[in-house]
Design an enzyme around this catalytic site. Sequence first.
Site, PDB file in Angstrom:
ATOM      1  N   GLU A   7     -36.791  33.935  12.264  1.00 54.45           N
ATOM      2  CA  GLU A   7     -35.558  34.683  12.518  1.00 54.45           C
ATOM      3  C   GLU A   7     -34.917  35.243  11.250  1.00 54.45           C
ATOM      4  O   GLU A   7     -34.490  36.392  11.215  1.00 54.45           O
ATOM      5  CB  GLU A   7     -34.506  33.806  13.218  1.00 54.45           C
ATOM      6  CG  GLU A   7     -34.928  33.252  14.554  1.00 54.45           C
ATOM      7  CD  GLU A   7     -35.400  31.820  14.435  1.00 54.45           C
ATOM      8  OE1 GLU A   7     -35.188  31.063  15.369  1.00 54.45           O
ATOM      9  OE2 GLU A   7     -35.986  31.477  13.385  1.00 54.45           O
ATOM     10  N   ASP A  79     -36.828  28.954  15.662  1.00 52.00           N
ATOM     11  CA  ASP A  79     -36.230  27.618  15.705  1.00 52.00           C
ATOM     12  C   ASP A  79     -36.736  26.791  16.881  1.00 52.00           C
ATOM     13  O   ASP A  79     -36.997  27.330  17.967  1.00 52.00           O
ATOM     14  CB  ASP A  79     -34.700  27.732  15.792  1.00 52.00           C
ATOM     15  CG  ASP A  79     -34.070  28.103  14.447  1.00 52.00           C
ATOM     16  OD1 ASP A  79     -34.781  28.047  13.434  1.00 52.00           O
ATOM     17  OD2 ASP A  79     -32.876  28.442  14.429  1.00 52.00           O
ATOM     18  N   ASP A  81     -35.825  25.136  19.465  1.00 58.61           N
ATOM     19  CA  ASP A  81     -34.893  24.826  20.547  1.00 58.61           C
ATOM     20  C   ASP A  81     -34.944  25.943  21.590  1.00 58.61           C
ATOM     21  O   ASP A  81     -35.778  26.852  21.498  1.00 58.61           O
ATOM     22  CB  ASP A  81     -33.470  24.636  20.013  1.00 58.61           C
ATOM     23  CG  ASP A  81     -32.953  25.845  19.242  1.00 58.61           C
ATOM     24  OD1 ASP A  81     -33.558  26.939  19.348  1.00 58.61           O
ATOM     25  OD2 ASP A  81     -31.940  25.713  18.535  1.00 58.61           O
ATOM     26  N   GLU A  83     -32.992  28.496  22.215  1.00 59.85           N
ATOM     27  CA  GLU A  83     -32.743  29.845  21.692  1.00 59.85           C
ATOM     28  C   GLU A  83     -33.963  30.360  20.935  1.00 59.85           C
ATOM     29  O   GLU A  83     -34.373  31.515  21.096  1.00 59.85           O
ATOM     30  CB  GLU A  83     -31.515  29.842  20.775  1.00 59.85           C
ATOM     31  CG  GLU A  83     -30.238  29.374  21.437  1.00 59.85           C
ATOM     32  CD  GLU A  83     -29.846  30.224  22.637  1.00 59.85           C
ATOM     33  OE1 GLU A  83     -29.865  31.465  22.533  1.00 59.85           O
ATOM     34  OE2 GLU A  83     -29.530  29.637  23.696  1.00 59.85           O
ATOM     35  N   TYR A 281     -33.948  20.273  10.590  1.00 57.46           N
ATOM     36  CA  TYR A 281     -33.258  21.187  11.505  1.00 57.46           C
ATOM     37  C   TYR A 281     -31.884  20.635  11.887  1.00 57.46           C
ATOM     38  O   TYR A 281     -31.772  19.487  12.342  1.00 57.46           O
ATOM     39  CB  TYR A 281     -34.115  21.397  12.759  1.00 57.46           C
ATOM     40  CG  TYR A 281     -33.619  22.504  13.651  1.00 57.46           C
ATOM     41  CD1 TYR A 281     -33.436  23.784  13.155  1.00 57.46           C
ATOM     42  CD2 TYR A 281     -33.339  22.263  14.988  1.00 57.46           C
ATOM     43  CE1 TYR A 281     -32.977  24.806  13.966  1.00 57.46           C
ATOM     44  CE2 TYR A 281     -32.889  23.275  15.813  1.00 57.46           C
ATOM     45  CZ  TYR A 281     -32.703  24.552  15.296  1.00 57.46           C
ATOM     46  OH  TYR A 281     -32.243  25.557  16.096  1.00 57.46           O
ATOM     47  N   ARG A 283     -29.642  21.312  14.257  1.00 60.66           N
ATOM     48  CA  ARG A 283     -29.115  21.294  15.633  1.00 60.66           C
ATOM     49  C   ARG A 283     -29.920  20.266  16.427  1.00 60.66           C
ATOM     50  O   ARG A 283     -30.998  20.555  16.941  1.00 60.66           O
ATOM     51  CB  ARG A 283     -29.183  22.684  16.268  1.00 60.66           C
ATOM     52  CG  ARG A 283     -28.156  23.634  15.679  1.00 60.66           C
ATOM     53  CD  ARG A 283     -28.011  24.902  16.496  1.00 60.66           C
ATOM     54  NE  ARG A 283     -29.096  25.827  16.268  1.00 60.66           N
ATOM     55  CZ  ARG A 283     -29.136  26.715  15.265  1.00 60.66           C
ATOM     56  NH1 ARG A 283     -28.163  26.752  14.384  1.00 60.66           N
ATOM     57  NH2 ARG A 283     -30.152  27.543  15.140  1.00 60.66           N
ATOM     58  N   HIS A 326     -37.537  16.077  17.838  1.00 64.19           N
ATOM     59  CA  HIS A 326     -36.341  16.260  17.006  1.00 64.19           C
ATOM     60  C   HIS A 326     -36.009  14.983  16.258  1.00 64.19           C
ATOM     61  O   HIS A 326     -36.133  13.880  16.776  1.00 64.19           O
ATOM     62  CB  HIS A 326     -35.150  16.659  17.866  1.00 64.19           C
ATOM     63  CG  HIS A 326     -35.135  18.108  18.232  1.00 64.19           C
ATOM     64  ND1 HIS A 326     -34.518  19.056  17.461  1.00 64.19           N
ATOM     65  CD2 HIS A 326     -35.667  18.774  19.276  1.00 64.19           C
ATOM     66  CE1 HIS A 326     -34.667  20.254  18.032  1.00 64.19           C
ATOM     67  NE2 HIS A 326     -35.373  20.103  19.129  1.00 64.19           N
TER      68      HIS A 326
END
Length: 534
Positions: A7, A79, A81, A83, A281, A283, A326
């Site tokens: 991104e 990423d 996740d 999104e 990461y 989040r 995660h």
Amino acid sequence: MKLFIVESPTKAKSISKYLGKDWIVKATLGHIKDLPERSLGVDPKTLEPKYVWLKGKKKLVENIKKIAKNAQKIYLGTDPDREGEAIAYFLKEELSRVNGRIYRAMFYEITKNSILKAVQTAKDIDLNLVHAQFARRVLDRLIGYKLSPLLWKELTTKGLSVGRVQSPALRLIVEREKQIQSFKKKKYYYIKVDFEKDGVSFSAVFQQRFEKPSNAEPYLKKLKDTMFVVNAVKKEKSISDPPKPFNTASLQSEGSKKLNLSVSEIQKIAQKLYEEGYITYPRTDSYRMNQEKAQEFIAFIEKNYGKEYVGKLRNFREGRLSQSAHECIRPTSLRKKPKEGIELKLYLLISSRTLASLSSPAIIEKTYVSLNPITDEALEFFAEGEDLLFDGWMKIYGKEWEGKKLPELTQGDILKPKRIYIEERETQPPPRYTEGSLVKTLERLGIGRPSTYATIVKTLKQRGYVAVEKGHLKPTEIAFKVVDYLMEKFPSLMDYSFTANMEDMLDEIEEGRKDWKLITKEIYRKVLHEYTQE
């Protein structure tokens, strides 16, 4: 030539250092498609979303396509996740028209080993993750577009917004303010005695609570010019366990408090640290830590602090999805860190918290002392003190000891008071939320997810629903009106347990247990039921 797509340019720059000259790394600058800005973009009957190009992204992707056409393989490293998976999905949809050799590379830290492993273990897009993002986006759009205009009409104010997570969060703030407004302070009184022994001052309190100072006066007269005797001394050792490592909510809460920044600023800095390869990461709702890294950190503790400061890697009870790949938020390495500024401060907070979580408990000795005046054994006063016997994790985390130590006291000791007086105390209202304490409450209630906390608080401020006063969130007049209206007309939307249940349903989509359109339709019908009955 191989192509790797992420991104952000910062992320691309960090990753390109590890992949070598046969690779090209490109950045999409975030999402490439979204629902249209000025229309609903969702068919209310089929719930089929209509995704459109974001401004400038079609041209950007066309340029990436030209490179992709001749690539041996294409890796989508967005990423890890919902999104990120949605971005990868739309990229694959476009790039597969010129090259079908497309793989999804998943990693949770930007280090050489992690990136190379992500390439070696690359797989296909996880459609369950994509569908969970679709469900969230479509739900948020339907609720926002259907309910916000009703607010404008009812309150004759444009620019107001309703949100699946935003509105229950606002309810928390407004309800706390109502508690503060309705709170009536009440004064009460205690008899207190100040002593000093061996240069150490301390106080003892008569446990009876008085509603008026005059009620305490007769007792005060009995104590005039009297000496006190130590009746009993009791000592107990207690353990102060190390803190958990950071997850998103605790990092935002602690970072906001310690660095005096908004939670959105903390998250932005953390994202940059991740993209530059300094931390994992940011989040995540997990406290899990990679065992190899934990052993590396434990070895660091032993070398730099001593064996007595070494703790262990603990397992924490976590949510259903937290058991995935995660991790907690931790440093990728203790050997490299940012050079200066706020990035360094946040990195040091994360690294010290990580080390503290793996270190030994602190040991505290609590002392309880009862005293009575020689003239009246029935009047019993109590004093409490704490002594830090071993600082343990507190030394590593930089936590200052705040306990007050008593002097050495023995049963039978005779003490002369320095002062005997009536102390006035007052009941206190609950405090307003800070950004950090709001995020912790949202996490505890299961409202929102790590990727949404910072956005929720930012939106509440931008919409004019809350003002920040001395670091606390104070609702504005319009916030009360919005919450009252939504509570009356859309109680399901404002129900904390229902909102948390919505998050659980999205998690079930992510796990592949539920169909995303059926779940979205179910939630949509429930929330909008009151509106459709009008």
